[in-house]
Design a protein around this motif. Structure first.
Motif, PDB file in Angstrom:
ATOM      1  N   GLY A   1      34.343  36.967  34.780  1.00  0.00           N
ATOM      2  CA  GLY A   1      33.019  36.668  34.251  1.00  0.00           C
ATOM      3  C   GLY A   1      31.968  37.710  34.586  1.00  0.00           C
ATOM      4  O   GLY A   1      30.830  37.631  34.107  1.00  0.00           O
ATOM      5  N   TYR A   2      32.328  38.727  35.361  1.00  0.00           N
ATOM      6  CA  TYR A   2      31.358  39.744  35.769  1.00  0.00           C
ATOM      7  C   TYR A   2      30.949  40.658  34.624  1.00  0.00           C
ATOM      8  O   TYR A   2      29.977  41.414  34.756  1.00  0.00           O
TER       9      TYR A   2
ATOM     10  N   GLU B   1      24.948  45.161  36.895  1.00  0.00           N
ATOM     11  CA  GLU B   1      25.761  45.822  37.922  1.00  0.00           C
ATOM     12  C   GLU B   1      25.309  45.466  39.331  1.00  0.00           C
ATOM     13  O   GLU B   1      26.135  45.280  40.225  1.00  0.00           O
ATOM     14  N   GLN B   2      23.999  45.335  39.545  1.00  0.00           N
ATOM     15  CA  GLN B   2      23.522  45.036  40.890  1.00  0.00           C
ATOM     16  C   GLN B   2      23.918  43.634  41.348  1.00  0.00           C
ATOM     17  O   GLN B   2      23.872  43.330  42.547  1.00  0.00           O
ATOM     18  N   ASP B   3      24.307  42.793  40.403  1.00  0.00           N
ATOM     19  CA  ASP B   3      24.713  41.426  40.735  1.00  0.00           C
ATOM     20  C   ASP B   3      26.224  41.278  40.856  1.00  0.00           C
ATOM     21  O   ASP B   3      26.736  40.165  41.037  1.00  0.00           O
ATOM     22  N   VAL B   4      26.930  42.396  40.752  1.00  0.00           N
ATOM     23  CA  VAL B   4      28.392  42.389  40.815  1.00  0.00           C
ATOM     24  C   VAL B   4      28.830  42.948  42.168  1.00  0.00           C
ATOM     25  O   VAL B   4      28.314  43.978  42.606  1.00  0.00           O
ATOM     26  N   PRO B   5      29.763  42.283  42.866  1.00  0.00           N
ATOM     27  CA  PRO B   5      30.274  42.828  44.134  1.00  0.00           C
ATOM     28  C   PRO B   5      30.802  44.241  43.936  1.00  0.00           C
ATOM     29  O   PRO B   5      31.368  44.564  42.885  1.00  0.00           O
ATOM     30  N   GLU B   6      30.612  45.074  44.916  1.00  0.00           N
ATOM     31  CA  GLU B   6      30.983  46.485  44.790  1.00  0.00           C
ATOM     32  C   GLU B   6      32.455  46.673  44.433  1.00  0.00           C
ATOM     33  O   GLU B   6      32.800  47.566  43.665  1.00  0.00           O
ATOM     34  N   ASN B   7      33.316  45.816  44.970  1.00  0.00           N
ATOM     35  CA  ASN B   7      34.748  45.971  44.706  1.00  0.00           C
ATOM     36  C   ASN B   7      35.141  45.510  43.302  1.00  0.00           C
ATOM     37  O   ASN B   7      36.298  45.648  42.898  1.00  0.00           O
ATOM     38  N   LYS B   8      34.177  44.966  42.534  1.00  0.00           N
ATOM     39  CA  LYS B   8      34.450  44.522  41.165  1.00  0.00           C
ATOM     40  C   LYS B   8      33.749  45.395  40.120  1.00  0.00           C
ATOM     41  O   LYS B   8      33.994  45.239  38.921  1.00  0.00           O
ATOM     42  N   ARG B   9      32.890  46.301  40.549  1.00  0.00           N
ATOM     43  CA  ARG B   9      32.085  47.067  39.598  1.00  0.00           C
ATOM     44  C   ARG B   9      32.920  48.006  38.735  1.00  0.00           C
ATOM     45  O   ARG B   9      32.681  48.129  37.536  1.00  0.00           O
ATOM     46  N   LEU B  10      33.902  48.657  39.333  1.00  0.00           N
ATOM     47  CA  LEU B  10      34.744  49.563  38.554  1.00  0.00           C
ATOM     48  C   LEU B  10      35.566  48.771  37.541  1.00  0.00           C
ATOM     49  O   LEU B  10      35.682  49.171  36.371  1.00  0.00           O
ATOM     50  N   LEU B  11      36.129  47.637  37.962  1.00  0.00           N
ATOM     51  CA  LEU B  11      36.911  46.801  37.051  1.00  0.00           C
ATOM     52  C   LEU B  11      36.041  46.303  35.898  1.00  0.00           C
ATOM     53  O   LEU B  11      36.473  46.278  34.740  1.00  0.00           O
ATOM     54  N   ARG B  12      34.819  45.921  36.222  1.00  0.00           N
ATOM     55  CA  ARG B  12      33.879  45.454  35.196  1.00  0.00           C
ATOM     56  C   ARG B  12      33.637  46.546  34.161  1.00  0.00           C
ATOM     57  O   ARG B  12      33.679  46.300  32.949  1.00  0.00           O
ATOM     58  N   GLN B  13      33.405  47.769  34.614  1.00  0.00           N
ATOM     59  CA  GLN B  13      33.138  48.876  33.699  1.00  0.00           C
ATOM     60  C   GLN B  13      34.380  49.215  32.875  1.00  0.00           C
ATOM     61  O   GLN B  13      34.281  49.533  31.684  1.00  0.00           O
TER      62      GLN B  13
END
Length: 239
Positions: free
Chosen positions: A188-189, A194-206
């Motif tokens: 769901g991220y 991006e600032q509301d996404v945990p750092e370890n999920k940001r790359l996966l989100r992108q």
């Protein structure tokens, strides 16, 4: 006390209602789930030596129907985990069907292998202990393999190679064939800033954003994005 499986419902689905997800499972999925699949699912959730997770049963139910509708015989699976979707496919395709199952995690596959053997369908599975891209590239060298597969399922948590997988699979799958990608909504991220996404999920989100954007602009496939499990993206090869 809630079971391990019930307590993990929220992490298995982007639905906002755990109760709705549970309702669908208990009324429409579990009553029709093969006993061997149930056994493998329970073996996965009760195993404490691996962090692997089982394929969302709702997505599995849909996958079984798609395999039947497409009269699938030859299947590629990337990311096998403990083999829930592999077993489901093996139970669904004809006796002479074959699954090319590719995963570098043989240890996880061995959790489900005894159940697959008990179901009597292990002869349909060609398990290759490897990263997927080298195997796909090797298959693509033989022109006879081009367009020879009916269905492909990509079931990996790391979506970094999804575009690379697609570029190869769309050539290996026949016209009218299906490619089914999992984990495309990043828990769901994808709809979070991006600032509301945990750092370890940001790359996966992108990576999910990039993949979906590219696929939505590709005329070679008809697409459908489904909000079940952690997101499932279905592609039908048009030409």
């Amino acid at each position: 006390m809630a079971s391990k499986e019930q307590s993990s419902i929220a992490s298995e689905s982007v639905m906002q209602s755990d109760e709705l997800y549970k309702y669908i499972l208990e009324t429409s999925v579990y009553p029709t789930e093969a006993e061997y699949l149930k056994e493998l699912r329970e073996a996965t959730t009760s195993n404490h030596t691996t962090k692997t997770v089982v394929t969302c049963p709702i997505a599995g139910q849909l996958m079984g129907m798609l395999l039947k509708l497409g009269n699938a015989n030859m299947v590629i699976e990337i990311g096998v985990s403990t083999g829930y979707s592999t077993l489901l496919t093996a139970l669904t395709i004809p006796k002479d069907g074959e699954i090319l199952a590719i995963s570098p995690d043989q240890k996880s596959f061995e959790i489900g292998l005894p159940i697959i053997k008990k179901a009597g369908v292990d002869h349909k599975i060609n398990f290759i202990d490897s990263e997927a891209l080298p195997v796909l590239d090797q298959f693509a060298k033989d022109k006879l393999n081009m367009g020879s597969f009916d269905f492909a399922f990509v079931n990996e948590i790391d979506t970094n190679n999804y575009t690379n997988y697609y570029k190869r699979l769309v050539k290996l799958v026949k016209i009218g064939g299906l490619i089914y990608f999992s984990n495309t909504l990043c828990e769901g991220y994808v709809v979070k800033q991006e600032q509301d996404v945990p750092e370890n999920k940001r790359l996966l989100r992108q990576q999910c954003h990039n993949f979906i954007k590219e696929m939505s602009q590709d005329p070679q496939v008809q697409i459908c994005h489904l909000p079940i499990g952690n997101g499932f993206f279905l592609c039908r090869r048009v030409y």
